[in-house]
Design a protein around this motif. Structure first.
Motif, PDB file in Angstrom:
ATOM      1  N   ALA A 683       0.836  -1.203   0.000  1.00  0.00           N
ATOM      2  CA  ALA A 683       0.000   0.000   0.000  1.00  0.00           C
ATOM      3  C   ALA A 683       0.871   1.254   0.000  1.00  0.00           C
ATOM      4  O   ALA A 683       0.576   2.240  -0.696  1.00  0.00           O
ATOM      5  CB  ALA A 683      -0.934  -0.018   1.206  1.00  0.00           C
ATOM      6  N   PHE A 684       1.981   1.192   0.774  1.00  0.00           N
ATOM      7  CA  PHE A 684       2.902   2.328   0.814  1.00  0.00           C
ATOM      8  C   PHE A 684       3.546   2.550  -0.554  1.00  0.00           C
ATOM      9  O   PHE A 684       3.628   3.692  -1.041  1.00  0.00           O
ATOM     10  CB  PHE A 684       3.977   2.079   1.868  1.00  0.00           C
ATOM     11  N   LEU A 685       3.984   1.442  -1.187  1.00  0.00           N
ATOM     12  CA  LEU A 685       4.610   1.561  -2.506  1.00  0.00           C
ATOM     13  C   LEU A 685       3.609   2.042  -3.551  1.00  0.00           C
ATOM     14  O   LEU A 685       3.944   2.852  -4.424  1.00  0.00           O
ATOM     15  CB  LEU A 685       5.192   0.204  -2.925  1.00  0.00           C
ATOM     16  N   ALA A 686       2.353   1.539  -3.435  1.00  0.00           N
ATOM     17  CA  ALA A 686       1.320   1.967  -4.379  1.00  0.00           C
ATOM     18  C   ALA A 686       1.034   3.455  -4.219  1.00  0.00           C
ATOM     19  O   ALA A 686       0.860   4.188  -5.207  1.00  0.00           O
ATOM     20  CB  ALA A 686       0.046   1.158  -4.163  1.00  0.00           C
ATOM     21  N   GLU A 687       0.994   3.895  -2.956  1.00  0.00           N
ATOM     22  CA  GLU A 687       0.759   5.310  -2.694  1.00  0.00           C
ATOM     23  C   GLU A 687       1.917   6.149  -3.237  1.00  0.00           C
ATOM     24  O   GLU A 687       1.710   7.224  -3.818  1.00  0.00           O
ATOM     25  CB  GLU A 687       0.603   5.538  -1.188  1.00  0.00           C
ATOM     26  N   LYS A 688       3.134   5.627  -3.066  1.00  0.00           N
ATOM     27  CA  LYS A 688       4.323   6.324  -3.571  1.00  0.00           C
ATOM     28  C   LYS A 688       4.281   6.433  -5.083  1.00  0.00           C
ATOM     29  O   LYS A 688       4.573   7.498  -5.666  1.00  0.00           O
ATOM     30  CB  LYS A 688       5.575   5.569  -3.107  1.00  0.00           C
ATOM     31  N   GLU A 689       3.916   5.318  -5.748  1.00  0.00           N
ATOM     32  CA  GLU A 689       3.810   5.328  -7.212  1.00  0.00           C
ATOM     33  C   GLU A 689       2.699   6.246  -7.689  1.00  0.00           C
ATOM     34  O   GLU A 689       2.827   6.928  -8.714  1.00  0.00           O
ATOM     35  CB  GLU A 689       3.567   3.900  -7.723  1.00  0.00           C
ATOM     36  N   ALA A 690       1.601   6.240  -6.916  1.00  0.00           N
ATOM     37  CA  ALA A 690       0.475   7.113  -7.283  1.00  0.00           C
ATOM     38  C   ALA A 690       0.880   8.580  -7.201  1.00  0.00           C
ATOM     39  O   ALA A 690       0.544   9.387  -8.076  1.00  0.00           O
ATOM     40  CB  ALA A 690      -0.724   6.829  -6.374  1.00  0.00           C
ATOM     41  N   LYS A 691       1.620   8.909  -6.145  1.00  0.00           N
ATOM     42  CA  LYS A 691       2.099  10.295  -6.006  1.00  0.00           C
ATOM     43  C   LYS A 691       3.068  10.636  -7.132  1.00  0.00           C
ATOM     44  O   LYS A 691       3.041  11.743  -7.673  1.00  0.00           O
ATOM     45  CB  LYS A 691       2.780  10.471  -4.652  1.00  0.00           C
ATOM     46  N   LYS A 692       3.913   9.657  -7.470  1.00  0.00           N
ATOM     47  CA  LYS A 692       4.878   9.872  -8.552  1.00  0.00           C
ATOM     48  C   LYS A 692       4.155  10.086  -9.881  1.00  0.00           C
ATOM     49  O   LYS A 692       4.499  10.987 -10.663  1.00  0.00           O
ATOM     50  CB  LYS A 692       5.810   8.659  -8.642  1.00  0.00           C
ATOM     51  N   ALA A 693       3.128   9.262 -10.126  1.00  0.00           N
ATOM     52  CA  ALA A 693       2.352   9.399 -11.369  1.00  0.00           C
ATOM     53  C   ALA A 693       1.599  10.716 -11.398  1.00  0.00           C
ATOM     54  O   ALA A 693       1.497  11.376 -12.442  1.00  0.00           O
ATOM     55  CB  ALA A 693       1.377   8.226 -11.489  1.00  0.00           C
ATOM     56  N   ALA A 694       1.050  11.103 -10.231  1.00  0.00           N
ATOM     57  CA  ALA A 694       0.317  12.371 -10.160  1.00  0.00           C
ATOM     58  C   ALA A 694       1.245  13.549 -10.428  1.00  0.00           C
ATOM     59  O   ALA A 694       0.871  14.506 -11.128  1.00  0.00           O
ATOM     60  CB  ALA A 694      -0.345  12.506  -8.787  1.00  0.00           C
ATOM     61  N   ALA A 695       2.464  13.462  -9.883  1.00  0.00           N
ATOM     62  CA  ALA A 695       3.430  14.538 -10.114  1.00  0.00           C
ATOM     63  C   ALA A 695       3.816  14.607 -11.590  1.00  0.00           C
ATOM     64  O   ALA A 695       3.942  15.693 -12.174  1.00  0.00           O
ATOM     65  CB  ALA A 695       4.667  14.308  -9.247  1.00  0.00           C
ATOM     66  N   ALA A 696       4.002  13.432 -12.219  1.00  0.00           N
ATOM     67  CA  ALA A 696       4.340  13.394 -13.642  1.00  0.00           C
ATOM     68  C   ALA A 696       3.199  13.959 -14.488  1.00  0.00           C
ATOM     69  O   ALA A 696       3.424  14.694 -15.458  1.00  0.00           O
ATOM     70  CB  ALA A 696       4.645  11.954 -14.062  1.00  0.00           C
ATOM     71  N   ALA A 697       1.965  13.605 -14.101  1.00  0.00           N
ATOM     72  CA  ALA A 697       0.804  14.115 -14.832  1.00  0.00           C
ATOM     73  C   ALA A 697       0.703  15.622 -14.703  1.00  0.00           C
ATOM     74  O   ALA A 697       0.351  16.322 -15.665  1.00  0.00           O
ATOM     75  CB  ALA A 697      -0.473  13.450 -14.301  1.00  0.00           C
ATOM     76  N   GLU A 698       1.017  16.106 -13.496  1.00  0.00           N
ATOM     77  CA  GLU A 698       0.961  17.553 -13.278  1.00  0.00           C
ATOM     78  C   GLU A 698       2.037  18.258 -14.095  1.00  0.00           C
ATOM     79  O   GLU A 698       1.793  19.332 -14.678  1.00  0.00           O
ATOM     80  CB  GLU A 698       1.154  17.852 -11.789  1.00  0.00           C
ATOM     81  N   ARG A 699       3.223  17.638 -14.188  1.00  0.00           N
ATOM     82  CA  ARG A 699       4.300  18.225 -15.005  1.00  0.00           C
ATOM     83  C   ARG A 699       3.904  18.236 -16.475  1.00  0.00           C
ATOM     84  O   ARG A 699       4.147  19.201 -17.197  1.00  0.00           O
ATOM     85  CB  ARG A 699       5.602  17.442 -14.805  1.00  0.00           C
ATOM     86  N   GLU A 700       3.284  17.134 -16.925  1.00  0.00           N
ATOM     87  CA  GLU A 700       2.859  17.049 -18.317  1.00  0.00           C
ATOM     88  C   GLU A 700       1.778  18.088 -18.618  1.00  0.00           C
ATOM     89  O   GLU A 700       1.763  18.705 -19.695  1.00  0.00           O
ATOM     90  CB  GLU A 700       2.345  15.643 -18.621  1.00  0.00           C
ATOM     91  N   LYS A 701       0.897  18.254 -17.660  1.00  0.00           N
ATOM     92  CA  LYS A 701      -0.171  19.248 -17.825  1.00  0.00           C
ATOM     93  C   LYS A 701       0.416  20.649 -17.987  1.00  0.00           C
ATOM     94  O   LYS A 701       0.015  21.412 -18.874  1.00  0.00           O
ATOM     95  CB  LYS A 701      -1.103  19.203 -16.621  1.00  0.00           C
ATOM     96  N   LYS A 702       1.378  20.966 -17.131  1.00  0.00           N
ATOM     97  CA  LYS A 702       2.001  22.284 -17.207  1.00  0.00           C
ATOM     98  C   LYS A 702       2.794  22.448 -18.505  1.00  0.00           C
ATOM     99  O   LYS A 702       2.848  23.536 -19.095  1.00  0.00           O
ATOM    100  CB  LYS A 702       2.910  22.495 -15.994  1.00  0.00           C
TER     101      LYS A 702
END
Length: 771
Positions: A683-702
Motif C-alpha cells: 500500500a505504501f509503494l502503491a501510494e508512492k507510485e500514485a504520487k509519482k504518477a500524479a506529479a508526472a501528470a501535473e508536469r505534463e499538464k504544465k
C-alpha cells in the motif's frame, strides 16, 4: 629432619563451609491478617487449596476471569516455580437461588412464546401489565418514579436527564438496566399496536413483542406460574449448559483444570450430615423446615470469632440479604437478622431433597464448607476467591467449618483476587460495559489477556481498558521479536562439517567471555534474583514482568550493537530462562525451548507440514535453472529472490530479514502478521507510485499548457491588443492607440514579454515542426 616428618601428609586439608547467601522466603498477602505472612504449608512441600468456583446460570465474564485467571497464575507459580505439590480443589455451584429463578423464568417464557400463536390485544395488555408491575417493583426506590412512569412514560424518560439518571444509579446501581428494559418493551408495545391497526396479527409480530419484553415479562410469568414448575430437569439443564460453557472459557484462557472438581448437586447427603453435626455442636437451629446458623451463640463461644475476614461488615443487612439470595431472604424464623440459612425449606416451584427437617435444599454458604471439607478435611493451606465473596460468603464458610470441627482455624491463608473495573467503572450490564470472556477473546488473544493480568498485582483493583491492552500488545510484540531474533541468529549456525558446528557461516560467533558477555551474564543473574524476590513478595508479577522486560531490552542491545560477535551459549541461556518464566506464567507452551511455542494440530503428519516448503524450494530452483539457461540479466535473478522472500515465504509464515552482510535472518512468524505487513508495504509503494504518477501528470499538464501558450508567434502576440496601434518589423509596439510613442520603461517590459514568448514559441515549433 626425621624420616617420618619428611613423608608428605596424607590427610585432606580442612574444608571451609561456604557462606550461605540469605534468600527471600515466600510471603502471601493473607486476608486473615491483612498482612504479608510467611507461607508455611502444614505438610512440607504439599499444599492443599480450595478455590470458590462459579454459580453457573449465565455466561462467564471478565469478572470471573479476574478470579480464575489470577488464581491460575498463582497456582502455576507455586507448582512450577516454587515446586510445591499442590492439590487444587474447585467447586461448581449448581443449586442456588439465582439458578432456580433463571431456570424457571427461562422455562416459563419459552413455553409462553411457543404457545402464543398470534398478536392480539390481550397479549399487548398482558405486556403492559407486566411493565406496570416491573415499574412498581424496580423503580420504587426512586422518589416519584413509579407514579410518573406509570402515568406518562415519555414524560418520565424526558425527565431522566443524565444528571437525574446519575442520582438514580447512586440509589440503585441497576437503574439504567431497568430503564433500558422498560424502554425497549415500551417501543415494542407501540409497534405492536400499530401492527394491530394494520390488521397484522402474525406470530412474527407477536414474537417480536415478546422477545423485546422478555426481561419484564419473565418476572410477571414467574410471579403467577413459578410455583407450578416441578420438573427437576428444568433445574438441571440450565446449570449443566453454563457449566460446560464455563470450562470451555477457562480452556480458551489456558487455565489449568482443577485436580478435584466438586458439584453441589452430588454432595447433598454430605451437606445434610454436616448440618446435623453443626446443630449437635450447638451452633445451629431448625425452624419450620429450615436450619439457621446461630451467629450470636457462635461468636465468642469456645474461642470462636464470627466474620474473621471482614469484622467491620458484621451486621450489614444489605450484604447478608444478598448472600441469602432472593428466595432465601423471604424465609422466616431467624433468631437474629445476622443468622444465615444452612438448609432452606423448599417452596413449590423449587428443587427439593429429603432431610430430617423436611423437603428442602442447601443454603449457598454451606455448600463450599462441605465440599472443601470432604476433600481437604479439618484444615487447609489456602482458600481463595474474588474479593466480593469475603463477606458474607467466605466468613460464613469459615464459621460453618469451624463450628463443625469445633476448631479455631479451618483455613491458614485466604487469598482474594481484586476487583475488575472496565474503563474506570464497575462492570455492569446497566453501564453497557459488561464483557463476557468470549467477547474479550474476540478482540484479544488468551496470551494477551494473561500478560495483561501479569502486569497487575493479583489482589489489587484492575482496570480493564483499551489503552492498557494496547500497551500489553506492544509488550507481547517486544517479547516475541526477542524470541524470533534469538532463534534466527541461532539458526544461522553452519552444520555442514566444514567449520565448527557452533559457528556462523560469516564467522560472527565467539566462545570467549569478553566484557560484553560478562555484563550480559551479570544482568541475567541480577534479573533472576530480582524476579525471585518479586515472586516471594506475594507473587508480585508486575515487578517480575518489568525485570524480565529489562533483561530483554539489555539482550536486544547485546545482539544489535553491544557486541560485534555473539556468544550463542550465553544468548541461548538468556532466551531459555526467559522462555521458562513465560511457561511458568502460562504465557508460553510447555513444549517450547525458546519462544511462546506454536500449537500443533492433531493428525497433521510431518509430510503435511514440510511439503508446502519443499514445493516452494523446488519451484524456486526450477526458475533459477531456467534463468541460468537463458543467460538472463543479473536483475532477473534478484527479482526472483525478492519474489521468494515477499510472496512464497510470506504465504508460508516465514520472514527473511536481509542483513547488512548480505545474509538473512530466518524467522517463523504468524502468516497473518506477515501478510498484513506485506499489504502495508504494498500500500505504501502503491501510494508512492500514485504520487509519482500524479506529479508526472501535473508536469505534463504544465508542459502542455506552456506549449499551448507558445502557439502564438511573438511577431503577432501584441497585434491583437487594443492598447497598441503601430508595430516594428518584430511585432514590437512603437505607438499606443492614441498615437503616443511607447516609453522606454514600458518598452523594456514589453521586450521581456516578447523574449519569453519567443522562447515558448521556439519550444512549440520544436515539438510541432510542421506547424
Amino acid at each position: 629432619m626425621s624420616a617420618e616428618s619428611a613423608v608428605p601428609s596424607r590427610q585432606q586439608p580442612k574444608w571451609h563451609l561456604p557462606a550461605k547467601k540469605v534468600q527471600p522466603t515466600l510471603h502471601l498477602q493473607n486476608s486473615l491478617t491483612k498482612t504479608k505472612t510467611e507461607f508455611i504449608p502444614k505438610d512440607g512441600r504439599r499444599v492443599t487449596w480450595y478455590n470458590c468456583g462459579p454459580t453457573v446460570y449465565d455466561a462467564s465474564h471478565m469478572g470471573h476471569a479476574r478470579t480464575y485467571l489470577t488464581m491460575d497464575i498463582i497456582r502455576r507459580i507455586l507448582e512450577d516455580y516454587f515446586k510445591y505439590d499442590v492439590l487444587f480443589v474447585q467447586n461448581i455451584t449448581d443449586i442456588d437461588d439465582k439458578i432456580i429463578l433463571r431456570a424457571r423464568q427461562d422455562y416459563l417464557f419459552k413455553n409462553h412464546k411457543a404457545n402464543t400463536k398470534e398478536l392480539d390485544l390481550a397479549l399487548i395488555n398482558q405486556v403492559e401489565k407486566a411493565r406496570k408491575e416491573f415499574i412498581d417493583s424496580k423503580l420504587a426506590k426512586i422518589e416519584g418514579a413509579v407514579a410518573l412512569a406509570t402515568q406518562d412514560w415519555n414524560m418520565f424518560v424526558k425527565k431522566m436527564t443524565p444528571e437525574e439518571i446519575a442520582k438514580a444509579v447512586v440509589i440503585d446501581e441497576k437503574f439504567k438496566m431497568y430503564l433500558s428494559a422498560l424502554q425497549v418493551s415500551f417501543d415494542a408495545v407501540q409497534k405492536a399496536k400499530q401492527a394491530l391497526e394494520k390488521k397484522d396479527t402474525s406470530k412474527q409480530a407477536a414474537d417480536e413483542l415478546l422477545e423485546a419484553s422478555q426481561f419484564v415479562l419473565s418476572l410477571y410469568l414467574d410471579k403467577r406460574k413459578g410455583n407450578e414448575v416441578n420438573d427437576p430437569k428444568v433445574f438441571r439443564e440450565l446449570p449443566a449448559y453454563w457449566e460446560d460453557m464455563f470450562f470451555k472459557d477457562l480452556d480458551a484462557l489456558n487455565v489449568r483444570a482443577p485436580d478435584v472438581q466438586t458439584r453441589v448437586s452430588e454432595y447433598v447427603p454430605e451437606i445434610v450430615t454436616y448440618v446435623e453435626k453443626i446443630i449437635s455442636n450447638g451452633y445451629a437451629y431448625a425452624v419450620d423446615g429450615s436450619v439457621y446458623f446461630d451467629t450470636t451463640r457462635y461468636d465468642g463461644h469456645h474461642g470462636h470469632h464470627y466474620a474473621k475476614l471482614e469484622p467491620w461488615s458484621k451486621g450489614d443487612q444489605a450484604l447478608i440479604e444478598d448472600g441469602e439470595g432472593s428466595l432465601g431472604s423471604k424465609l422466616q424464623g431467624k433468631k437474629s437478622p445476622n443468622d444465615f440459612a444452612l438448609w432452606k425449606s423448599s417452596k413449590p416451584g423449587e428443587p427439593e431433597w429429603n432431610s430430617p427437617w423436611g423437603l428442602g435444599r442447601p443454603g449457598w454458604h454451606i455448600e463450599c464448607s462441605v465440599m472443601a471439607s470432604a476433600v481437604l478435611g479439618e484444615n487447609m493451606d489456602i482458600h481463595s476467591g474474588g474479593i466480593d465473596l469475603a463477606f458474607p460468603h467466605h466468613d460464613n464458610e469459615l464459621a460453618q467449618a469451624e463450628a463443625y470441627y469445633d476448631c479455631g482455624q479451618w483455613v491458614n491463608y485466604f487469598l482474594h483476587a481484586g476487583h475488575l473495573h472496565v474503563e474506570g467503572q464497575k462492570m455492569s450490564k446497566s453501564l453497557k460495559n459488561f464483557i463476557t470472556i468470549q467477547e474479550a477473546l474476540q478482540t484479544f488473544s488468551a496470551r494477551q489477556l494473561r500478560l495483561f493480568f501479569l502486569r497487575h498485582q493479583w489482589d489489587a483493583k484492575m482496570d480493564f481498558k483499551q489503552s492498557s491492552m494496547q500497551e500489553t500488545i506492544q509488550i507481547e510484540t517486544t517479547i516475541k521479536n526477542f524470541f524470533d531474533n534469538t532463534k534466527a541468529i541461532m539458526n544461522r549456525i553452519r552444520s555442514d562439517g566444514s567449520r565448527g558446528a557452533d559457528e556462523h557461516a560469516d564467522g560472527s560467533i565467539t566462545h570467549r567471555y569478553r566484557d560484553a558477555e560478562k555484563r550480559l551474564l551479570e544482568v541475567l543473574q541480577q534479573k533472576q534474583d530480582a524476579v525471585h524476590a518479586a515472586l516471594c513478595d506475594s507473587f508480585n508479577t508486575p515487578t517480575a514482568m518489568e525485570e524480565i522486560m529489562n533483561l530483554i531490552n539489555e539482550t536486544n542491545k547485546y545482539m544489535a550493537g553491544g557486541a560485534k560477535l555473539v556468544n550463542l551459549h550465553l544468548l541461548g541461556k538468556v532466551a531459555k530462562w526467559t522462555t521458562n518464566m513465560m511457561k511458568i506464567f502460562g504465557v508460553a507452551e510447555n513444549g517450547a525451548e525458546i519462544g511462546f511455542g506454536a500449537s500443533g494440530q492433531a493428525g497433521v503428519s510431518t509430510e503435511d507440514v514440510l511439503m508446502p516448503y519443499l514445493h516452494a524450494l523446488s519451484s524456486y530452483r526450477d526458475q533459477v535453472r531456467s534463468l541460468a539457461r537463458d543467460q538472463a540479466p543479473h536483475k532477473e535473478f534478484l527479482d526472483l529472490c525478492d519474489r521468494l522472500r515477499d510472496t512464497q515465504m510470506v504465504d508460508l509464515g516465514v520472514a527473511l530479514d536481509d542483513q547488512d552482510d548480505g545474509t538473512a535472518l530466518v524467522k517463523l512468524v504468524p502468516r497473518e502478521e506477515l501478510i498484513k505487513a506485506r499489504e502495508k508495504k504494498l500500500a505504501f509503494l502503491a501510494e508512492k507510485e500514485a504520487k509519482k504518477a500524479a506529479a508526472a501528470a501535473e508536469r505534463e499538464k504544465k508542459r502542455l499548457e506552456r506549449l499551448e501558450k507558445g502557439k502564438v508567434s511573438p511577431l503577432e502576440m501584441f497585434k491583437n491588443s487594443e492598447e497598441f496601434k503601430t508595430f516594428d518589423t518584430n511585432g514590437m509596439p512603437t505607438h499606443s492607440k492614441d498615437g503616443e510613442e511607447i516609453t522606454k520603461s514600458r518598452k523594456k517590459k514589453l521586450q521581456k514579454e516578447w523574449d519569453m514568448q519567443k522562447k515558448l514559441h521556439d519550444e512549440y515549433l520544436k515539438e510541432f515542426p510542421s506547424k
